[in-house]
Design a protein around this motif. Structure first.
Motif, PDB file in Angstrom:
ATOM      1  N   ARG A 365      -7.798  -1.504   5.286  1.00  0.00           N
ATOM      2  CA  ARG A 365      -8.667  -0.329   5.325  1.00  0.00           C
ATOM      3  C   ARG A 365      -8.606   0.392   6.668  1.00  0.00           C
ATOM      4  N   GLN A 366      -8.595  -0.356   7.755  1.00  0.00           N
ATOM      5  CA  GLN A 366      -8.611   0.270   9.074  1.00  0.00           C
ATOM      6  C   GLN A 366      -7.354   1.106   9.328  1.00  0.00           C
ATOM      7  N   ALA A 367      -6.246   0.707   8.711  1.00  0.00           N
ATOM      8  CA  ALA A 367      -4.998   1.462   8.856  1.00  0.00           C
ATOM      9  C   ALA A 367      -4.813   2.461   7.726  1.00  0.00           C
ATOM     10  N   CYS A 368      -5.817   2.561   6.840  1.00  0.00           N
ATOM     11  CA  CYS A 368      -5.743   3.425   5.657  1.00  0.00           C
ATOM     12  C   CYS A 368      -4.495   3.088   4.821  1.00  0.00           C
ATOM     13  N   ARG A 369      -4.181   1.798   4.774  1.00  0.00           N
ATOM     14  CA  ARG A 369      -3.014   1.334   4.022  1.00  0.00           C
ATOM     15  C   ARG A 369      -3.452   1.004   2.600  1.00  0.00           C
ATOM     16  N   MET A 370      -2.744   1.585   1.642  1.00  0.00           N
ATOM     17  CA  MET A 370      -3.060   1.419   0.237  1.00  0.00           C
ATOM     18  C   MET A 370      -1.966   0.644  -0.484  1.00  0.00           C
ATOM     19  N   THR A 371      -2.378  -0.031  -1.550  1.00  0.00           N
ATOM     20  CA  THR A 371      -1.415  -0.698  -2.414  1.00  0.00           C
ATOM     21  C   THR A 371      -1.782  -0.403  -3.859  1.00  0.00           C
ATOM     22  N   GLY A 372      -0.797  -0.493  -4.731  1.00  0.00           N
ATOM     23  CA  GLY A 372      -1.013  -0.213  -6.143  1.00  0.00           C
ATOM     24  C   GLY A 372       0.301  -0.296  -6.897  1.00  0.00           C
ATOM     25  N   MET A 373       0.258   0.129  -8.157  1.00  0.00           N
ATOM     26  CA  MET A 373       1.419   0.013  -9.033  1.00  0.00           C
ATOM     27  C   MET A 373       1.808   1.375  -9.593  1.00  0.00           C
ATOM     28  N   THR A 374       3.115   1.548  -9.818  1.00  0.00           N
ATOM     29  CA  THR A 374       3.561   2.723 -10.570  1.00  0.00           C
ATOM     30  C   THR A 374       3.171   2.509 -12.028  1.00  0.00           C
ATOM     31  N   ARG A 375       3.033   3.608 -12.752  1.00  0.00           N
ATOM     32  CA  ARG A 375       2.579   3.506 -14.138  1.00  0.00           C
ATOM     33  C   ARG A 375       3.204   4.612 -14.972  1.00  0.00           C
ATOM     34  N   PHE A 376       3.403   4.317 -16.245  1.00  0.00           N
ATOM     35  CA  PHE A 376       3.892   5.281 -17.214  1.00  0.00           C
ATOM     36  C   PHE A 376       5.278   5.819 -16.828  1.00  0.00           C
ATOM     37  N   ALA A 377       5.504   7.109 -17.089  1.00  0.00           N
ATOM     38  CA  ALA A 377       6.856   7.660 -17.009  1.00  0.00           C
ATOM     39  C   ALA A 377       7.227   8.036 -15.578  1.00  0.00           C
ATOM     40  N   ASP A 396       3.068  -0.355  -1.000  1.00  0.00           N
ATOM     41  CA  ASP A 396       2.138  -0.674   0.075  1.00  0.00           C
ATOM     42  C   ASP A 396       2.488   0.231   1.244  1.00  0.00           C
ATOM     43  N   ASP A 397       1.646   1.215   1.490  1.00  0.00           N
ATOM     44  CA  ASP A 397       1.959   2.204   2.519  1.00  0.00           C
ATOM     45  C   ASP A 397       0.667   2.831   3.011  1.00  0.00           C
ATOM     46  N   SER A 398       0.699   3.345   4.218  1.00  0.00           N
ATOM     47  CA  SER A 398      -0.473   3.981   4.802  1.00  0.00           C
ATOM     48  C   SER A 398      -0.541   5.445   4.373  1.00  0.00           C
ATOM     49  N   PHE A 399      -1.720   5.856   3.916  1.00  0.00           N
ATOM     50  CA  PHE A 399      -1.927   7.265   3.574  1.00  0.00           C
ATOM     51  C   PHE A 399      -1.680   8.137   4.802  1.00  0.00           C
ATOM     52  N   LEU A 400      -2.056   7.630   5.978  1.00  0.00           N
ATOM     53  CA  LEU A 400      -1.870   8.401   7.210  1.00  0.00           C
ATOM     54  C   LEU A 400      -0.393   8.607   7.513  1.00  0.00           C
ATOM     55  N   ARG A 401       0.442   7.624   7.215  1.00  0.00           N
ATOM     56  CA  ARG A 401       1.886   7.787   7.428  1.00  0.00           C
ATOM     57  C   ARG A 401       2.486   8.682   6.350  1.00  0.00           C
ATOM     58  N   MET A 402       2.104   8.423   5.080  1.00  0.00           N
ATOM     59  CA  MET A 402       2.668   9.190   3.967  1.00  0.00           C
ATOM     60  C   MET A 402       2.428  10.688   4.142  1.00  0.00           C
TER      61      MET A 402
END
Length: 445
Positions: A365-377, A396-402
């Motif tokens: 959270r402190q690095a605003c790093r998110m994780t999740g899965m691709t979905r659908f098409a 797994d990547d930081s929203f701030l970097r993206m």
């Protein structure tokens, strides 16, 4: 059951009074109601049809720094509803003697008023059923339609009166191909147009055909990626979990602390705002505070304002700006950029096209790093063309970097995506977002 403006005024006039024996300083009445049609489809056939008409009133009483409230279901009969609300007001007033003073209680000091009544052209359930039958024949369409007017209203003993009624629909469906391969599409708005529905369905059918191709397995690594508005919606929704609230900032738990401290910056083109004037949510809160047309949250890639609930504003000596107690956006808008929306894949060139994401959470959270899965098409793209569907991958990547150094650009057209949640009641929240291209999006497995 329907509650129109005169019916609500009658409830307010009968209950929002402080001249009784209860010795109250203030009484308020907040109303949430809807009259909705729900349709469920599977294999392009109707499986369930439901109509829900419901109305809930939240009555609150105040004496000094003490406040008590209760929520009751209304039946639509004015005499019975008024009697129920008056009896509840007496019970709440009696409860105030057992309640401690609330040091953070903050309520509007002056009366206010607003009115919004958006009439639409909503589809009859039979028309949607017929459109699905004709245009989705031969496909396995799995979907859910919610349609009808949604109402929010507020009144208090100061004389405040707010009325918000929006007629809209939200049709969310998938064309299922095989295994975990499906194309997810949504069509939402205030005016149903069967031609637009047919066009969106035809686009989904074309992508469903591509899902028949062998899937491309990707190795973990960093990839140039185009995010569709639906995928952007999921990223922004995660950012809303404490990212913009005053309380989260002051206690250091916000995912945007690095941005707030100036230790990180988003791309200069990133502008985020709580844009109530352009969303579907009411321009007032359940406590009677008026929301500004816009609260700027990120400007030029730098942290700007925060969402200040009345309690947090009182605690930290700031001005409340229409935020709920959760201090999360209800009409979040990411400003569009300059990439031509109709040339998204061409601009991407070679890389990933991500239509949807799910199971998002913070990995740091402190690095605003998110994780999740691709979905659908989701697809592998070469030379601006969809080439092959992708196997499901975790990122797994930081929203701030993206959306800082990694942001290539945002498209020049933004899409309003309503909240499709209908658990207990339909929502009026939304997010408005363009598509985006990001360099070096990090897949882990």
């Amino acid at each position: 059951m329907t509650i129109d403006r005169p019916a609500f005024e009658a409830l307010a006039d009968a209950t929002c009074r402080t001249d009784g024996a209860e010795g109250l300083d203030r009484v308020s009445l907040s109303l949430a109601a809807e009259s909705s049609d729900f349709l469920r489809f599977n294999r392009s056939a109707l499986r369930q049809a439901t109509h829900v008409a419901q109305a809930y009133a939240t009555l609150a009483v105040v004496r000094g720094a003490r406040r008590a409230e209760a929520t009751l279901a209304l039946c639509g009969d004015a005499t019975r509803d008024i009697a129920q609300l008056r009896a509840e007001r007496r019970r709440l007033a009696a409860d105030l003697d057992a309640i401690s003073d609330d040091p953070w209680l903050l309520l509007p000091a002056t009366p206010s008023a607003s009115e919004r009544d958006d009439r639409g052209h909503l589809p009859a359930p039979a028309a949607v059923i017929d459109a699905v039958r004709r245009h989705a024949a031969g496909h396995d369409l799995v979907g859910f339609l919610a349609s009808g007017p949604v109402l929010r209203a507020y009144a208090d003993s100061l004389g405040s009166r707010h009325w918000h009624r929006v007629e809209n629909f939200h049709f969310d469906w998938c064309l299922y191909q095989r295994a975990d391969k499906a194309v997810k599409t949504a069509y939402a708005g205030t005016h149903w147009d069967e031609a637009r529905f047919e066009a969106r369905l035809a686009e989904a059918e074309a992508r469903a055909e591509l899902l028949k191709r062998p899937a491309r397995a990707l190795a973990p690594g960093a990839y140039r990626t185009a995010f569709a508005p639906a995928a952007m919606h999921e990223l922004l929704a995660t950012l809303c979990w404490g990212g913009f609230g005053l309380k989260a900032r002051r206690t250091g738990v916000s995912s945007l602390m690095a941005l707030a401290h100036g230790d990180a910056a988003l791309h200069p083109s990133v502008r985020l705002a709580e844009a109530t004037a352009h969303g579907m949510a009411p321009a007032f809160t359940t406590d009677g505070f008026v929301k500004p047309a816009e609260v700027l949250l990120v400007d030029g890639g730098q942290a700007a304002g925060t969402l200040n609930s009345p309690r947090s504003a009182r605690e930290y000596g700031l001005v409340a700006n229409g935020a709920t107690d959760a201090e999360t956006p209800e009409s979040l808008a990411l400003a569009p950029g300059h990439l031509p929306a109709d040339r998204l894949l061409e601009t991407l060139g070679t890389g990933l096209y991500v239509s949807d994401l799910w199971y998002l959470n913070y990995s740091d959270r402190q690095a605003c790093r998110m994780t999740g899965m691709t979905r659908f098409a989701c697809f592998w793209v070469e030379d601006g063309r969809l080439v092959a569907p992708l196997d499901v991958m975790r990122f797994d990547d930081s929203f701030l970097r993206m959306f800082g150094e990694g942001l290539v650009g945002l498209t020049d057209r933004a899409e309003l995506i309503p909240d499709g949640d209908s658990y207990q009641s339909r929502r009026l929240a939304s997010k408005t977002t363009p598509a985006a291209i990001v360099e070096g999006w990090r897949l882990t497995l």
